[in-house]
Design a protein around this motif. Structure first.
Motif, PDB file in Angstrom:
ATOM      1  N   GLN A 291       0.854  -1.196   0.000  1.00 34.09           N
ATOM      2  CA  GLN A 291       0.000   0.000   0.000  1.00 34.09           C
ATOM      3  C   GLN A 291       0.891   1.248   0.000  1.00 34.09           C
ATOM      4  OE1 GLN A 291      -2.710   0.813   3.312  1.00 34.09           O
ATOM      5  NE2 GLN A 291      -4.158   1.606   1.789  1.00 34.09           N
ATOM      6  N   GLU A 305       3.799   0.137   2.382  1.00 34.04           N
ATOM      7  CA  GLU A 305       3.773  -0.804   3.505  1.00 34.04           C
ATOM      8  C   GLU A 305       3.493  -2.197   2.945  1.00 34.04           C
ATOM      9  OE1 GLU A 305       0.815  -0.096   6.516  1.00 34.04           O
ATOM     10  OE2 GLU A 305       1.409  -1.865   7.666  1.00 34.04           O
ATOM     11  N   VAL A 308       0.809  -8.633   4.481  1.00 31.11           N
ATOM     12  CA  VAL A 308       0.824 -10.055   4.106  1.00 31.11           C
ATOM     13  C   VAL A 308      -0.603 -10.564   3.884  1.00 31.11           C
ATOM     14  CG1 VAL A 308       0.702 -10.953   6.474  1.00 31.11           C
ATOM     15  CG2 VAL A 308       1.828 -12.317   4.701  1.00 31.11           C
ATOM     16  N   ARG A 309      -0.753 -11.540   2.970  1.00 35.70           N
ATOM     17  CA  ARG A 309      -2.011 -12.253   2.748  1.00 35.70           C
ATOM     18  C   ARG A 309      -1.715 -13.738   2.616  1.00 35.70           C
ATOM     19  NH1 ARG A 309      -3.074  -7.894   3.400  1.00 35.70           N
ATOM     20  NH2 ARG A 309      -4.354  -6.326   2.371  1.00 35.70           N
ATOM     21  N   ARG A 318      -7.202 -12.443   4.963  1.00 32.15           N
ATOM     22  CA  ARG A 318      -6.597 -11.199   5.450  1.00 32.15           C
ATOM     23  C   ARG A 318      -5.802 -11.473   6.725  1.00 32.15           C
ATOM     24  NH1 ARG A 318      -7.370  -6.253   4.068  1.00 32.15           N
ATOM     25  NH2 ARG A 318      -7.771  -6.440   1.840  1.00 32.15           N
ATOM     26  N   ASN A 362       5.813  -5.086   8.773  1.00 33.68           N
ATOM     27  CA  ASN A 362       5.212  -5.182  10.117  1.00 33.68           C
ATOM     28  C   ASN A 362       5.863  -6.301  10.915  1.00 33.68           C
ATOM     29  OD1 ASN A 362       2.663  -3.343  10.142  1.00 33.68           O
ATOM     30  ND2 ASN A 362       2.647  -4.346   8.149  1.00 33.68           N
ATOM     31  N   SER A 364       5.945  -8.488  14.696  1.00 33.35           N
ATOM     32  CA  SER A 364       5.146  -8.840  15.875  1.00 33.35           C
ATOM     33  C   SER A 364       6.036  -8.931  17.099  1.00 33.35           C
ATOM     34  CB  SER A 364       4.463 -10.196  15.655  1.00 33.35           C
ATOM     35  OG  SER A 364       3.460 -10.061  14.681  1.00 33.35           O
ATOM     36  N   ASP A 423       3.437   1.561  15.201  1.00 36.72           N
ATOM     37  CA  ASP A 423       2.200   1.336  14.451  1.00 36.72           C
ATOM     38  C   ASP A 423       0.997   1.532  15.362  1.00 36.72           C
ATOM     39  OD1 ASP A 423       0.731   0.661  12.260  1.00 36.72           O
ATOM     40  OD2 ASP A 423       1.479  -1.394  12.100  1.00 36.72           O
ATOM     41  N   LYS A 447      -5.980   4.279  12.188  1.00 34.90           N
ATOM     42  CA  LYS A 447      -7.115   4.627  11.338  1.00 34.90           C
ATOM     43  C   LYS A 447      -8.317   5.115  12.155  1.00 34.90           C
ATOM     44  CE  LYS A 447     -10.116   2.544   7.854  1.00 34.90           C
ATOM     45  NZ  LYS A 447     -11.361   2.746   8.592  1.00 34.90           N
ATOM     46  N   GLU A 480      -2.793   6.769   8.895  1.00 33.50           N
ATOM     47  CA  GLU A 480      -3.321   5.582   8.202  1.00 33.50           C
ATOM     48  C   GLU A 480      -4.795   5.735   7.878  1.00 33.50           C
ATOM     49  OE1 GLU A 480      -1.165   1.740  10.213  1.00 33.50           O
ATOM     50  OE2 GLU A 480      -3.036   2.469  11.072  1.00 33.50           O
ATOM     51  N   GLU A 483      -9.411   8.113   3.812  1.00 34.97           N
ATOM     52  CA  GLU A 483     -10.346   7.748   2.752  1.00 34.97           C
ATOM     53  C   GLU A 483     -10.929   8.972   2.057  1.00 34.97           C
ATOM     54  OE1 GLU A 483     -13.155   5.194   4.727  1.00 34.97           O
ATOM     55  OE2 GLU A 483     -11.783   3.485   4.727  1.00 34.97           O
ATOM     56  N   TRP A 502      -7.095   4.603   1.220  1.00 32.83           N
ATOM     57  CA  TRP A 502      -7.750   4.362  -0.058  1.00 32.83           C
ATOM     58  C   TRP A 502      -7.878   5.618  -0.914  1.00 32.83           C
ATOM     59  CZ3 TRP A 502     -12.258   0.718   1.863  1.00 32.83           C
ATOM     60  CH2 TRP A 502     -11.684  -0.476   2.313  1.00 32.83           C
TER      61      TRP A 502
HETATM   62  P1  C2E Z   1      -1.971  -2.180   9.888  1.00 31.25           P
HETATM   63  O1  C2E Z   1      -0.514  -2.340   9.981  1.00 31.25           O
HETATM   64  O2  C2E Z   1      -2.602  -1.073  10.642  1.00 31.25           O
HETATM   65  O3  C2E Z   1      -2.301  -2.123   8.340  1.00 31.25           O
HETATM   66  C1  C2E Z   1      -3.234  -1.290   7.804  1.00 31.25           C
HETATM   67  C2  C2E Z   1      -4.479  -2.006   7.499  1.00 31.25           C
HETATM   68  O4  C2E Z   1      -5.491  -1.084   7.117  1.00 31.25           O
HETATM   69  C3  C2E Z   1      -4.327  -2.958   6.312  1.00 31.25           C
HETATM   70  O5  C2E Z   1      -5.202  -4.023   6.516  1.00 31.25           O
HETATM   71  C4  C2E Z   1      -4.826  -2.114   5.162  1.00 31.25           C
HETATM   72  O6  C2E Z   1      -5.285  -2.877   4.069  1.00 31.25           O
HETATM   73  C5  C2E Z   1      -5.945  -1.340   5.807  1.00 31.25           C
HETATM   74  N1  C2E Z   1      -6.205  -0.059   5.154  1.00 31.25           N
HETATM   75  C6  C2E Z   1      -5.319   0.760   4.545  1.00 31.25           C
HETATM   76  N2  C2E Z   1      -5.927   1.876   4.095  1.00 31.25           N
HETATM   77  C7  C2E Z   1      -7.234   1.771   4.404  1.00 31.25           C
HETATM   78  C8  C2E Z   1      -8.378   2.614   4.215  1.00 31.25           C
HETATM   79  O7  C2E Z   1      -8.322   3.707   3.653  1.00 31.25           O
HETATM   80  N3  C2E Z   1      -9.569   2.202   4.721  1.00 31.25           N
HETATM   81  C9  C2E Z   1      -9.669   0.998   5.349  1.00 31.25           C
HETATM   82  N4  C2E Z   1     -10.887   0.633   5.802  1.00 31.25           N
HETATM   83  N5  C2E Z   1      -8.627   0.155   5.542  1.00 31.25           N
HETATM   84  C10 C2E Z   1      -7.417   0.557   5.096  1.00 31.25           C
HETATM   85  P2  C2E Z   1      -4.687  -5.461   6.414  1.00 31.25           P
HETATM   86  O8  C2E Z   1      -3.793  -5.611   5.243  1.00 31.25           O
HETATM   87  O9  C2E Z   1      -5.871  -6.332   6.523  1.00 31.25           O
HETATM   88  O10 C2E Z   1      -3.785  -5.649   7.677  1.00 31.25           O
HETATM   89  C11 C2E Z   1      -4.351  -5.713   8.913  1.00 31.25           C
HETATM   90  C12 C2E Z   1      -3.290  -5.788   9.962  1.00 31.25           C
HETATM   91  O11 C2E Z   1      -2.541  -7.004   9.883  1.00 31.25           O
HETATM   92  C13 C2E Z   1      -2.249  -4.717   9.811  1.00 31.25           C
HETATM   93  O12 C2E Z   1      -2.691  -3.546  10.339  1.00 31.25           O
HETATM   94  C14 C2E Z   1      -1.087  -5.306  10.594  1.00 31.25           C
HETATM   95  O13 C2E Z   1      -1.237  -5.040  11.987  1.00 31.25           O
HETATM   96  C15 C2E Z   1      -1.238  -6.773  10.362  1.00 31.25           C
HETATM   97  N6  C2E Z   1      -0.276  -7.195   9.346  1.00 31.25           N
HETATM   98  C16 C2E Z   1      -0.346  -7.035   8.016  1.00 31.25           C
HETATM   99  N7  C2E Z   1       0.748  -7.550   7.417  1.00 31.25           N
HETATM  100  C17 C2E Z   1       1.534  -8.041   8.416  1.00 31.25           C
HETATM  101  C18 C2E Z   1       2.819  -8.707   8.458  1.00 31.25           C
HETATM  102  O14 C2E Z   1       3.473  -8.926   7.434  1.00 31.25           O
HETATM  103  N8  C2E Z   1       3.315  -9.077   9.676  1.00 31.25           N
HETATM  104  C19 C2E Z   1       2.628  -8.822  10.819  1.00 31.25           C
HETATM  105  N9  C2E Z   1       3.170  -9.202  11.967  1.00 31.25           N
HETATM  106  N10 C2E Z   1       1.426  -8.195  10.824  1.00 31.25           N
HETATM  107  C20 C2E Z   1       0.888  -7.809   9.635  1.00 31.25           C
END
Ligand code: C2E
Ligand code: CA
Ligand code: CA
Length: 523
Positions: A291, A305, A308-309, A318, A362, A364, A423, A447, A480, A483, A502
């Motif tokens: 993103q 950023e 991961v999926r 997700r 990111n 943990s 974060d 957010k 973060e 929108e 977004w």
């Molecule tokens: P995060 O680090 O706060 O990541 C931002 C999340 O908000 C992402 O969801 C992203 O897709 C979403 N997002 C970004 N812009 C917008 C927007 O404008 N509106 C809305 N509604 N959502 C938005 P995602 O990808 O589902 O990730 C969720 C969480 O999962 C992340 O929150 C992060 O804490 C964790 N995560 C993601 N990738 C990794 C990773 O590789 N390792 C670890 N340990 N955690 C991860």
């Protein structure tokens, strides 16, 4: 429910097979015993028949006048010479009894003048037989064979007696045994407990039973018109259970328990979320979305950023649905490594070419308590010739559980040249104390605080407070989840340098991200 059924089937199937094999082996043994018994019975029946007919033949060759003293003498010799023959004697053409080896010549009197009934069967060689047992004078119920005015009488028991004891192979089932004249379809003799009509019915049954099917055997003589039928008793169930081969049964049960255990293990291992997630780690089923992060002043992209999926059966899962499980099950470090590998595989060329861009990853809590990941990162970057400041670290406050360790690890990342962001800033209880403890490079405003901008909610000013605090501490701010334009301009006006959401771009594939950057550079 389904899993329980699988485990149950796994447990019961081998046990049932064990029972089946136990029964089969019991039946095979039973059939073997019946077959051996039938063989022995046929040998004995043929033997007795041979004795009776050769005794008949010998009497036919006696030249003396019937019922004379010398004739009777000859009869006695013949009777003693043939074990199976009990008595022999003469009858006249009308079947009237004349004399016997036991009683001698009988004058018309008390016993004299008695007639034998018409014979039940006439053989081709003039032999006649009475299958209904005759009460012969001086003898018991006798099986009588005759020809041309003379006869021999035998105890029918001679056909069947002792067959079982001669076999001598352990506890033979209390079977029924019968000898049958195949030309007349009449029973010659049976063991005392046997039912003659049942044995005859079994003999007449047109289909020879299969080896295991029915517990009886029919054997026909190749040389004489006789057959034997041996039937196993229909024992009561407890009786049969006692003689079941327990080896098969216990083996089946043991296999069942083992298989059930294995099934349970397999299910837990492969079908539980945990098992599936470790499979995913082993099979490298993770992909990464990028993103874009933009400079709020110029709206130009500065980096991305990595999110991961999990690609699970053509479905994209997700991170919120599996990261907590991965953290709990100790799988998160392997996932972090795979994210890094993917980022470098997909974007190392891009980062080398455009050193002003970066990717943040990111981490943990598991990654923040030891410097392990820093070692992995350092080695990978040295190989790829990507500059350390191009890979940045995002750490949530949940990662600061062990504050001392986290402080050290964060310090080590920064010393190695990797900027570190906090974060979800503001969502934890101790954000402020962390800020005093750790030196970091930026805060990411969660957010939830961006969402309330422009609304009259009490929290709508939190974002602005965080920006002020960051300025005081001299750290940058990334907001973060932007929108709406209104949010972007507000945040910029309050002093936030960077934004993500977004409004600018959703998470992209690597190729899409490279195209996105290219478009921005031109425009
Ligand atoms: P995060 O680090 O706060 O990541 C931002 C999340 O908000 C992402 O969801 C992203 O897709 C979403 N997002 C970004 N812009 C917008 C927007 O404008 N509106 C809305 N509604 N959502 C938005 P995602 O990808 O589902 O990730 C969720 C969480 O999962 C992340 O929150 C992060 O804490 C964790 N995560 C993601 N990738 C990794 C990773 O590789 N390792 C670890 N340990 N955690 C991860
Ligand atoms: Ca993040
Ligand atoms: Ca967040």
């Amino acid at each position: 429910m389904f899993l329980a059924a699988v485990v149950l089937v796994a447990a019961l199937l081998p046990a049932a097979l064990g029972l089946l094999f136990a029964q089969r082996s019991l039946r095979a043994e039973e059939a073997g015993q019946l077959n051996r018994m039938a063989d022995a019975a046929l040998v004995q029946a043929e033997d007795v028949t041979r004795h009776l007919s050769s005794a008949l033949g010998e009497i036919g060759r006696v030249s003396d006048e019937p019922c004379t003293a010398s004739y009777l003498q000859e009869l006695r010799r013949i009777v003693t010479a043939h074990r199976a023959v009990g008595d022999a004697g003469a009858i006249d053409h009308a079947g009237r009894w004349q004399c016997s080896s036991l009683l001698g010549a009988v004058a018309l009197g008390a016993l004299g003048g008695r007639s034998l009934p018409p014979p039940d069967w006439r053989g081709r060689d003039g032999v006649i037989a009475w299958f209904r047992l005759l009460h012969m004078p001086g003898g018991e119920q006798s099986f009588v064979l005759g020809r041309n005015g003379y006869y021999v009488a035998a105890d029918p028991a001679a056909y069947v007696e002792g067959v079982k004891t001669r076999l001598n192979d352990g506890p033979a089932p209390a079977s029924g045994l019968g000898v049958i004249n195949t030309e007349a379809s009449r029973v010659i003799a049976t063991t005392p407990s046997a039912d003659p009509s049942l044995l005859l019915a079994l003999y007449r049954k047109p289909v020879q039973p299969g080896y295991f099917d029915a517990p009886y055997v029919v054997r026909r003589s190749g040389t004489m018109p006789i057959a034997v039928v041996v039937s196993a008793p229909r024992e009561a169930l407890p009786e049969r259970l006692r003689s079941l081969p327990w080896g098969w049964l216990l083996g089946g049960l043991a296999a069942g328990v083992a298989l059930a255990g294995w099934a349970a293990f397999f299910i837990v291992r492969h079908m539980s979320p945990r098992g599936q997630l470790s499979d995913a780690v082993r099979r490298h089923q993770f992909i990464v979305a990028y993103q874009p992060i933009v400079d709020l002043a110029t709206r130009r992209c500065v980096g991305a950023e990595a999110l991961v999926r999990w690609k699970h059966h053509d479905r994209i899962v997700r991170p919120d649905h599996f990261i907590p499980l991965a953290e709990h099950r100790g799988l998160i470090q392997a996932i972090t490594d795979q994210v890094l590998d993917t980022v470098l595989l997909e974007l190392a060329e891009f980062l080398k070419r455009y050193p002003e861009y970066y990717v943040s990853i990111n981490l943990s809590a598991g990654d923040l308590t030891t410097p392990r990941f820093l070692g992995v990162l350092r080695a990978a970057l040295a190989r790829q010739k990507v500059r350390p400041e191009q890979i940045r670290i995002e750490a949530t406050e949940r990662g600061f559980l062990d504050a001392e360790a986290a402080k050290e690890v964060i310090g080590a990342f920064r010393d190695a040249g990797h900027p570190v962001y906090i974060d979800d800033f503001g969502t934890g209880y101790s954000s402020l104390s962390h800020l005093q403890n750790f030196h970091v490079d930026a805060l990411k405003i969660d957010k939830s605080f961006v969402d309330t901008i422009g609304q009259d909610a009490a929290s709508s000013s939190v974002a602005s407070h965080i920006i002020d605090m960051a300025a005081t501490l001299d750290v940058q701010v990334i907001a973060e989840g932007i929108e709406r334009e209104e949010q972007a301009s507000y945040l910029h006006a309050r002093g936030a340098q960077f934004g993500q959401g977004w409004l600018f771009s959703p998470p992209l594939t690597a190729a899409e991200f490279i195209r996105y950057v290219g478009k921005m550079r031109k425009g």
